[in-house]
Every structure is written in structure tokens, then in C-alpha cells.
Design a protein around this motif. Structure first.
Motif, PDB file in Angstrom:
ATOM      1  N   MET A  24      42.541  81.621 -37.199  1.00  0.00           N
ATOM      2  CA  MET A  24      42.183  80.301 -37.721  1.00  0.00           C
ATOM      3  C   MET A  24      42.708  79.183 -36.817  1.00  0.00           C
ATOM      4  O   MET A  24      42.033  78.180 -36.583  1.00  0.00           O
ATOM      5  CB  MET A  24      42.738  80.142 -39.137  1.00  0.00           C
ATOM      6  CG  MET A  24      42.264  78.885 -39.834  1.00  0.00           C
ATOM      7  SD  MET A  24      40.482  78.950 -40.190  1.00  0.00           S
ATOM      8  CE  MET A  24      40.249  77.368 -40.999  1.00  0.00           C
ATOM      9  N   SER A  25      43.923  79.346 -36.329  1.00  0.00           N
ATOM     10  CA  SER A  25      44.502  78.322 -35.456  1.00  0.00           C
ATOM     11  C   SER A  25      43.687  78.175 -34.171  1.00  0.00           C
ATOM     12  O   SER A  25      43.516  77.069 -33.647  1.00  0.00           O
ATOM     13  CB  SER A  25      45.950  78.667 -35.122  1.00  0.00           C
ATOM     14  OG  SER A  25      46.034  79.923 -34.463  1.00  0.00           O
ATOM     15  N   ARG A  26      43.168  79.297 -33.650  1.00  0.00           N
ATOM     16  CA  ARG A  26      42.347  79.228 -32.451  1.00  0.00           C
ATOM     17  C   ARG A  26      41.039  78.492 -32.720  1.00  0.00           C
ATOM     18  O   ARG A  26      40.581  77.695 -31.895  1.00  0.00           O
ATOM     19  CB  ARG A  26      42.060  80.630 -31.934  1.00  0.00           C
ATOM     20  CG  ARG A  26      41.193  80.671 -30.682  1.00  0.00           C
ATOM     21  CD  ARG A  26      41.010  82.076 -30.179  1.00  0.00           C
ATOM     22  NE  ARG A  26      42.287  82.656 -29.766  1.00  0.00           N
ATOM     23  CZ  ARG A  26      42.411  83.903 -29.286  1.00  0.00           C
ATOM     24  NH1 ARG A  26      41.328  84.664 -29.171  1.00  0.00           N
ATOM     25  NH2 ARG A  26      43.591  84.351 -28.936  1.00  0.00           N
ATOM     26  N   ILE A  75      40.583  76.183 -34.965  1.00  0.00           N
ATOM     27  CA  ILE A  75      40.899  74.765 -35.116  1.00  0.00           C
ATOM     28  C   ILE A  75      41.042  74.102 -33.752  1.00  0.00           C
ATOM     29  O   ILE A  75      40.560  72.986 -33.517  1.00  0.00           O
ATOM     30  CB  ILE A  75      42.182  74.591 -35.950  1.00  0.00           C
ATOM     31  CG1 ILE A  75      41.933  75.054 -37.388  1.00  0.00           C
ATOM     32  CG2 ILE A  75      42.646  73.139 -35.924  1.00  0.00           C
ATOM     33  CD1 ILE A  75      43.167  75.040 -38.249  1.00  0.00           C
ATOM     34  N   ARG A  76      41.709  74.798 -32.816  1.00  0.00           N
ATOM     35  CA  ARG A  76      41.894  74.258 -31.480  1.00  0.00           C
ATOM     36  C   ARG A  76      40.544  74.074 -30.778  1.00  0.00           C
ATOM     37  O   ARG A  76      40.273  73.037 -30.168  1.00  0.00           O
ATOM     38  CB  ARG A  76      42.789  75.182 -30.670  1.00  0.00           C
ATOM     39  CG  ARG A  76      43.269  74.565 -29.351  1.00  0.00           C
ATOM     40  CD  ARG A  76      44.163  75.515 -28.582  1.00  0.00           C
ATOM     41  NE  ARG A  76      45.303  75.943 -29.372  1.00  0.00           N
ATOM     42  CZ  ARG A  76      45.477  77.187 -29.825  1.00  0.00           C
ATOM     43  NH1 ARG A  76      44.578  78.126 -29.558  1.00  0.00           N
ATOM     44  NH2 ARG A  76      46.539  77.503 -30.532  1.00  0.00           N
ATOM     45  N   ARG A  87      38.601  71.114 -32.226  1.00  0.00           N
ATOM     46  CA  ARG A  87      39.050  69.816 -31.739  1.00  0.00           C
ATOM     47  C   ARG A  87      38.509  69.540 -30.332  1.00  0.00           C
ATOM     48  O   ARG A  87      38.085  68.416 -30.034  1.00  0.00           O
ATOM     49  CB  ARG A  87      40.576  69.772 -31.744  1.00  0.00           C
ATOM     50  CG  ARG A  87      41.184  69.737 -33.147  1.00  0.00           C
ATOM     51  CD  ARG A  87      42.683  69.845 -33.082  1.00  0.00           C
ATOM     52  NE  ARG A  87      43.267  69.751 -34.423  1.00  0.00           N
ATOM     53  CZ  ARG A  87      44.561  69.956 -34.676  1.00  0.00           C
ATOM     54  NH1 ARG A  87      45.391  70.257 -33.679  1.00  0.00           N
ATOM     55  NH2 ARG A  87      45.016  69.858 -35.901  1.00  0.00           N
ATOM     56  N   THR A  95      31.955  75.261 -38.309  1.00  0.00           N
ATOM     57  CA  THR A  95      33.408  75.469 -38.303  1.00  0.00           C
ATOM     58  C   THR A  95      34.116  74.363 -39.069  1.00  0.00           C
ATOM     59  O   THR A  95      35.146  74.608 -39.719  1.00  0.00           O
ATOM     60  CB  THR A  95      33.934  75.515 -36.859  1.00  0.00           C
ATOM     61  OG1 THR A  95      33.522  74.345 -36.142  1.00  0.00           O
ATOM     62  CG2 THR A  95      33.426  76.746 -36.139  1.00  0.00           C
ATOM     63  N   MET A 126      36.603  75.006 -42.277  1.00  0.00           N
ATOM     64  CA  MET A 126      37.968  74.479 -42.369  1.00  0.00           C
ATOM     65  C   MET A 126      38.158  73.616 -43.604  1.00  0.00           C
ATOM     66  O   MET A 126      39.215  73.622 -44.233  1.00  0.00           O
ATOM     67  CB  MET A 126      38.285  73.686 -41.100  1.00  0.00           C
ATOM     68  CG  MET A 126      38.493  74.568 -39.873  1.00  0.00           C
ATOM     69  SD  MET A 126      39.150  73.678 -38.446  1.00  0.00           S
ATOM     70  CE  MET A 126      37.772  72.598 -38.084  1.00  0.00           C
ATOM     71  N   ARG A 136      38.596  75.963 -46.514  1.00  0.00           N
ATOM     72  CA  ARG A 136      39.912  76.611 -46.459  1.00  0.00           C
ATOM     73  C   ARG A 136      41.026  75.647 -46.869  1.00  0.00           C
ATOM     74  O   ARG A 136      41.925  76.008 -47.652  1.00  0.00           O
ATOM     75  CB  ARG A 136      40.168  77.129 -45.054  1.00  0.00           C
ATOM     76  CG  ARG A 136      41.465  77.927 -44.917  1.00  0.00           C
ATOM     77  CD  ARG A 136      41.649  78.406 -43.495  1.00  0.00           C
ATOM     78  NE  ARG A 136      42.877  79.144 -43.327  1.00  0.00           N
ATOM     79  CZ  ARG A 136      43.011  80.449 -43.535  1.00  0.00           C
ATOM     80  NH1 ARG A 136      41.959  81.150 -43.914  1.00  0.00           N
ATOM     81  NH2 ARG A 136      44.181  81.048 -43.361  1.00  0.00           N
TER      82      ARG A 136
END
Length: 268
Positions: free
Chosen positions: A1-3, A5-6, A9, A227, A231, A234
Motif C-alpha cells: 500500500m505504501s508503494r 501511495i508513493r 503522488r 488508485t 486509497m 481504505r
């Protein structure tokens, strides 16, 4: 998930830049107007000339028999000269193809109706045709034989470029193969072509609005939206949209709300 989000952005930053380009170029198109974008401030569509009924035309029967299946033969005037415009299908005789593709699977060729020979626009005729299509106040400046031009990347050439001495620096392109006025261009045409390239992401200059870059941009934008929705869902499930007094960044907010709703007695 963090990937994700990156990446989301980074995608947002890229799309912001492209959205800014679309906004600027769209404003340019709206400000300039259609006539200026096509460099037609001094363009004049010459009226069709009347065919000479008593004229004696030579039909190029031998050349027509070599083309293939002939569908149309039209007679028109180029200045004072009659011209045959022939539409044909050379699928069975590709060796004898002498014309140009019309984009519908058929070909087109042009012949001199006075001699029956292949049409060829000379420099003198090209100059007359350019002058007939020009409404400006500038005088004829010069004529140049050109094979191709960066002004018209889709035009196969050859032909002539006729320049006029006016404030717009108008230049007219005449096709040598058929005598058509291909286009007018002027000093603003270079910037206009750049704006078209940026707006439609068509860096080849072919005015192809379905190129690979704009298709990729559409898919990229779709991925960005999907995406973003994922997010949001989530974060909503984790309670990220519920304001809680216990959270440090919401403490002052709840204190101000209590003061306004219940008065100073509820400060402590």
C-alpha cells in the motif's frame, strides 16, 4: 500500500504538469481563433473557373488503362488550364501507381487535359495560383522550389513556397503534382505547431490525435483515479475521516466548538 501511495503522488505531480500544459495551450487556441490558427487571415478561396465548352480535351486513354480500375474522371480548371482528376484503384497493378492515396483505399492522379500528359505545375503557374489565393496587401516576394517543409509535416511534396512581403510574413504552398493550394502559413505558424504538439502530445507533428502518448496519458489518468478511489476507501474504513477529540490535531478544534455551543462554563 505504501508503494502505491508513493506512485500515486508521483503520478499526481506528472498529471498536474500536463494539466497545466493543456490549460495554457487551450487558452492559446481560444485566444487566437480558428482563422489565425490556420494562418488564413489572408486566405481567399478562388472561385471555380468555367470550363471552355469549345475546348478540345485529350483523354489520356493509354495512361488510364495502366492505372487499374478507374472510378471517376473529373475535369477542372487550374488557372486557365484544364486538368483531369482521375480516381482509380491500383490494387491489381501496383507497378503503375502514379498518383497519391486518398485515404479511402483509392488513388488519385492528375493529367493535363490539353496534352494528355501527366500534370506538372510550373513555377509561373504556381505563382499565379498563390496570388489568386492571397487577399493581403503585401507584394510578391519570392518563390522557392521545395521537396518537403517543416511547416506541413503531412504534405508529401514536391511543390513551391511563395512568400509575400506583409506584416504576417505570409507564405503559400502550392502542390506541384496537382496544382492545389496546400496551405497558408505565417510567422505565427511555428508557435501554433508547438502548441498543437504539446496539447495533443503529438510530438511527431503529424496532427495525430490518437498517438501512443495521448493513449498512455489516458490510461495513466485512469490508473491515477482508480488508485485514488482505493486509497479513499481504505482511509474511510480505518476511520480516517472521523474527527476525534483525542487526536492531538483535533483538540483545539473541539475546544472552540464547545466554547461556541455551550459557553464559557464548559471550558474546563
Amino acid at each position: 500500500m505504501s508503494r502505491m501511495i508513493r506512485l500515486h503522488r508521483i503520478a499526481g505531480l506528472i498529471l498536474v504538469v500536463q494539466l497545466l500544459i493543456w490549460t495554457v495551450t487551450g487558452f492559446y487556441f481560444s485566444f487566437m481563433g480558428r482563422e489565425a490558427l490556420n494562418a488564413q487571415q489572408n486566405y481567399h478561396a478562388a472561385p471555380d473557373r468555367v470550363l471552355a465548352i469549345q475546348g478540345r480535351y485529350i483523354v489520356p486513354l493509354r495512361q488510364l488503362s495502366q492505372l487499374g480500375d478507374v472510378y471517376e474522371i473529373n475535369v477542372r480548371m487550374r488557372d486557365e488550364l484544364p486538368q483531369f482528376a482521375v480516381v482509380y484503384d491500383s490494387a491489381h497493378r501496383p507497378r503503375h501507381e502514379v498518383g497519391r492515396s486518398r485515404g479511402d483505399g483509392l488513388q488519385q492522379a492528375w493529367f493535363d487535359a490539353e496534352t494528355g500528359q501527366r500534370w506538372n505545375t510550373g513555377a509561373v503557374l504556381a505563382q499565379r495560383l498563390a496570388v489568386d489565393s492571397y487577399l493581403g496587401s503585401g507584394m510578391f516576394n519570392r518563390i522557392t522550389d521545395v521537396r518537403r517543409s517543416h511547416d506541413l509535416p503531412r504534405w508529401p511534396g514536391p511543390g513551391f513556397r511563395i512568400d509575400f512581403a506583409d506584416r504576417l510574413q505570409t507564405r503559400v504552398y502550392i502542390d506541384q503534382v496537382n496544382g492545389d493550394v496546400v496551405a497558408h502559413r505565417n510567422k505565427h505558424s511555428g508557435l501554433t505547431e508547438l502548441m498543437y504538439k504539446l496539447h495533443f502530445m503529438d510530438y511527431s507533428g503529424q496532427r495525430n490525435f490518437n498517438n501512443v502518448f495521448i493513449i498512455a496519458a489516458g490510461l495513466f489518468s485512469l490508473w491515477f483515479v482508480l488508485t485514488g478511489i482505493i486509497m479513499i476507501i481504505r482511509i474511510g474504513r480505518q476511520g480516517g475521516f472521523v474527527a476525534r477529540a483525542g487526536l492531538q490535531y483535533n483538540a483545539s478544534l473541539f475546544k472552540r466548538l464547545r466554547t461556541r455551543l455551550f459557553g464559557a462554563s464548559h471550558k474546563n
